[in-house]
Design a protein around this motif. Structure first.
Motif, short mmCIF file in Angstrom:
data_model
loop_
_atom_site.label_atom_id
_atom_site.label_comp_id
_atom_site.label_asym_id
_atom_site.label_seq_id
_atom_site.Cartn_x
_atom_site.Cartn_y
_atom_site.Cartn_z
N VAL A 376 0.85 -1.20 0.00
CA VAL A 376 0.00 0.00 0.00
C VAL A 376 0.89 1.25 0.00
O VAL A 376 1.34 1.71 1.05
CB VAL A 376 -0.95 0.02 1.22
N PRO A 377 1.17 1.83 -1.17
CA PRO A 377 1.84 3.12 -1.20
C PRO A 377 0.85 4.23 -0.82
O PRO A 377 -0.24 4.32 -1.40
CB PRO A 377 2.27 3.27 -2.67
N ILE A 378 1.21 5.03 0.15
CA ILE A 378 0.40 6.18 0.55
C ILE A 378 1.05 7.41 -0.09
O ILE A 378 2.21 7.71 0.19
CB ILE A 378 0.34 6.31 2.08
N VAL A 379 0.33 8.08 -0.98
CA VAL A 379 0.95 9.06 -1.87
C VAL A 379 0.65 10.49 -1.44
O VAL A 379 -0.52 10.91 -1.41
CB VAL A 379 0.49 8.84 -3.33
N ASP A 380 1.70 11.20 -1.10
CA ASP A 380 1.63 12.64 -0.81
C ASP A 380 2.99 13.22 -1.14
O ASP A 380 3.81 13.48 -0.26
CB ASP A 380 1.26 12.86 0.66
N VAL A 381 3.26 13.39 -2.43
CA VAL A 381 4.58 13.83 -2.89
C VAL A 381 4.44 15.07 -3.77
O VAL A 381 3.78 15.04 -4.81
CB VAL A 381 5.31 12.70 -3.66
N PRO A 382 5.05 16.20 -3.37
CA PRO A 382 4.92 17.43 -4.13
C PRO A 382 5.68 17.42 -5.44
O PRO A 382 5.34 18.17 -6.36
CB PRO A 382 5.49 18.50 -3.19
N SER A 383 6.73 16.59 -5.56
CA SER A 383 7.49 16.49 -6.80
C SER A 383 8.74 15.67 -6.51
O SER A 383 8.99 15.27 -5.37
CB SER A 383 7.92 17.87 -7.34
N GLN A 384 9.55 15.46 -7.54
CA GLN A 384 10.91 14.99 -7.30
C GLN A 384 11.74 16.18 -6.85
O GLN A 384 11.31 17.33 -6.94
CB GLN A 384 11.51 14.37 -8.57
N ALA A 385 12.94 15.92 -6.37
CA ALA A 385 13.81 17.00 -5.89
C ALA A 385 14.50 17.68 -7.07
O ALA A 385 15.04 17.02 -7.95
CB ALA A 385 14.85 16.44 -4.93
N ALA A 424 0.28 14.35 -5.91
CA ALA A 424 0.88 13.24 -6.65
C ALA A 424 1.44 13.85 -7.93
O ALA A 424 0.80 13.84 -8.98
CB ALA A 424 -0.16 12.17 -6.96
N ILE A 425 2.64 14.39 -7.82
CA ILE A 425 3.17 15.25 -8.87
C ILE A 425 4.40 14.64 -9.54
O ILE A 425 5.34 14.21 -8.88
CB ILE A 425 3.54 16.65 -8.30
N SER A 426 4.36 14.60 -10.86
CA SER A 426 5.52 14.40 -11.72
C SER A 426 6.25 13.09 -11.47
O SER A 426 5.64 12.05 -11.20
CB SER A 426 6.47 15.60 -11.57
N GLY A 427 7.59 13.15 -11.57
CA GLY A 427 8.40 11.95 -11.42
C GLY A 427 8.26 11.30 -10.07
O GLY A 427 8.47 10.09 -9.92
N ALA A 428 7.90 12.08 -9.06
CA ALA A 428 7.69 11.51 -7.72
C ALA A 428 6.52 10.54 -7.73
O ALA A 428 6.57 9.47 -7.10
CB ALA A 428 7.45 12.63 -6.71
N PHE A 429 5.45 10.90 -8.44
CA PHE A 429 4.29 10.02 -8.53
C PHE A 429 4.61 8.81 -9.40
O PHE A 429 4.18 7.69 -9.11
CB PHE A 429 3.11 10.81 -9.10
#
Length: 559
Positions: A376-385, A424-429
């Motif tokens: 279960v991935p819980i997704v809250d990522v603004p982007s990659q760095a 859930a943004i960009s490469g991070a998602f």
């Protein structure tokens, strides 16, 4: 005018590149089929009949092969719905042939800035499907990537390049996740001066990428050189390095790295050559606990379990979900992260490799277990760095490693249900969530899906933020809100009436039931692919019609 003594790949267009690699071949879904992107005209952009993606099927050295070549001069080689479906659909068709005993060898020629921002989330979906196909195809044949120049391979497509069995580059080629202009836009000129072209090539050019082992060949720009390199890979003269599987080595290296001062490219080369020889001391990393949606829902779904992760910004816990064994994983802010561009919940070097480690552990531990563990991935990522060191040391590869681990787990039979609770943004998602069998999301204004911040999207497309917002009314894939993403047909469920920031007991029960329902659907359907995103009612009726039609046309023209 071309040099009469050589046949350049860099100076030719995508179609010429594809045909020049093969001994003989024919084009599939070419310009005379007149199948263009349905999303560009509404934005006052002239479409192209092949949508900038060339597919040529034929032979090389008596082997059946398909060259998929991206046209960098059309929309910067950006991946939209049609072009993405052509690439993903072709790889899926090759995979089906390989499974039936007919080996066909794929070659991808990269000339792309990543997702086509004018189609945004269609590009994200396509890149996830491309990545999944590459991961599975590698079990049958080498998947070869070529990065000749002039654009290179950036954005989400750099992740697919990182997944390839082997990469061939020229000195003119570039390989990185975030374009220099975007890094400067997001982090400032002190972080990276995009106009310093010499530095950029020293960081991400073909020479250094090959020198440090991120690419396998550097060749002079002459077609026979590319053809010979391909044959050498096929014939086993070059060993595929499986870079994305070296998560322990990369984690040890990046945990030990001192980045108080900027590391110059020549020094980075020496550092990366020590890979595998750095002792993993597993030292305690200072961190400050910061509230975030990812942390709140991790605590809620694991009943406040203690994280087993050695990386403070990646929380991992074992647990149960309605009697099913499960591993929960999320990325959270760490204001004390020494990689200062990854302090607000971004996926950076440590985070990407840690995700790869803790998903790969599940695969290995359950290798002989019939009932594979739920993930279960819980997704809250603004982007990659977005940072200098991130590009220098290959954040694209760290994210590729996470994609590889998730896709491998899913293909091995692990049900994966991603829960979108925040951004859930960009490469991070792409690295954390997009490879799940099922996506469920909270219907909340704080849940957003997209490929880039509005500020950077406006810079790249040379539009104002207001113009982007206006176009998104007619093209839902350009919008950020979760309701618009739902219109594309990729969500299994959009959950209403849940407090996304401070969930109560009823909220938690509702999300657990949704995850369990998705789990039961995965088990009942039995498929380990991402095809369900094309088979949903919304996808069929409106959300992915072009994606579906492209695949049908590839199938019709294959023989």
């Amino acid at each position: 005018m071309l040099n009469t003594l050589t046949t350049s790949l860099v100076e030719t267009n995508a179609r010429e590149r594809a045909f020049s690699i093969l001994d003989i071949g024919y084009e599939i879904l070419g310009p005379f089929d007149r199948f263009e992107s349905p999303h560009l005209t509404a934005q006052n952009i002239v479409p192209q009949y092949d949508d900038g993606m060339i597919i040529v099927k034929g032979t090389l050295d008596e082997k059946q092969a398909v060259v998929i070549s991206i046209e960098g001069s059309f929309q910067g080689g950006g991946i939209g719905e049609v072009s993405g479906a052509k690439l993903a659909g072709t790889l899926e068709k090759i995979l089906a042939e390989c499974k039936n005993g007919q080996l066909i060898y794929p070659i991808i020629i990269y000339d792309t800035g990543g997702v086509r921002l004018q189609e945004a989330n269609y590009g994200l979906l396509s890149i996830a499907e491309i990545s999944s196909a590459i991961v599975e195809l590698r079990n049958y044949v080498p998947v070869i990537g070529i990065i000749p120049g002039k654009i290179g391979s950036f954005g989400g497509m750099s992740l697919t390049a990182g997944l390839c069995s082997a990469l061939i580059m020229t000195r003119e080629g570039r390989l990185g996740m975030n374009g220099p202009e975007v890094v400067e836009q997001e982090a400032g000129i002190r972080e990276l001066d995009a106009k310093n072209k010499q530095l950029i090539w020293q960081m991400i050019g073909g020479a250094i990428r090959t020198d440090i082992g991120f690419a396998d060949f550097i060749v002079e720009d002459d077609v026979p050189n590319f053809r010979q390199a391909i044959k050498d890979i096929w014939n086993g003269k070059v060993e595929c390095k499986h870079r994305v599987k070296k998560y322990n080595e990369f984690l040890a290296l990046f945990k030990s790295l001192d980045i108080v001062e900027k590391i110059q490219p020549h020094r980075a080369t020496d550092i990366l050559k020590t890979l595998g020889n750095v002792a993993d001391k597993s030292l305690f990393q200072p961190h400050t606990t910061v509230d975030s949606r990812g942390r709140s829902w991790f605590n809620a779904l694991t009943n406040n379990a203690t994280s087993i992760s050695e990386i403070p910004s990646v929380l991992v816990a074992e647990g149960e979900l309605q009697g099913k064994r499960a591993r929960f994983i999320t990325v959270v802010p760490n204001p004390d992260n020494k990689y200062y561009r990854a302090r607000n919940g971004e996926v950076g070097l440590l985070e990407g490799w840690a995700l790869a480690k803790y998903i790969s552990e599940v695969i290995e531990e359950d290798k002989s277990v019939a009932g594979k563990r739920l993930i279960v991935p819980i997704v809250d990522v603004p982007s990659q760095a977005f940072g200098y060191h991130e590009e220098l040391f290959g954040i694209y590869l760290a994210c590729s490693a996470a994609v590889n681990a998730y896709a491998t787990a899913r293909i091995a039979g692990h049900p994966i249900v991603a829960v979108l609770v925040g951004n859930a943004i960009s490469g991070a998602f792409l690295a954390h969530g997009m490879q799940a069998n099922r996506l469920i999301a909270l219907n909340d204004e704080g849940v957003n899906v997209h490929v880039m911040s509005k500020k950077s999207a406006a810079l790249i497309t040379q539009r104002t933020i207001e113009e982007l917002d206006e176009f998104s009314k007619d093209v839902p894939s350009m919008a950020y809100d979760i309701q618009s993403f739902h219109k594309l047909g990729a969500l299994y469920q959009l959950i209403d009436g849940v407090n996304a920031t401070k969930p109560n007991k009823e909220d938690i029960i509702q999300v657990i039931e949704s995850v369990h329902d998705a789990y039961e659907d995965i088990v009942a359907k039995g498929s380990t692919s991402l095809a369900n995103r094309l088979h949903s009612e919304i996808a069929i009726s409106s959300g992915r019609q072009a994606s579906i039609k492209v695949r049908e046309m590839i199938d019709e023209q294959w023989k």
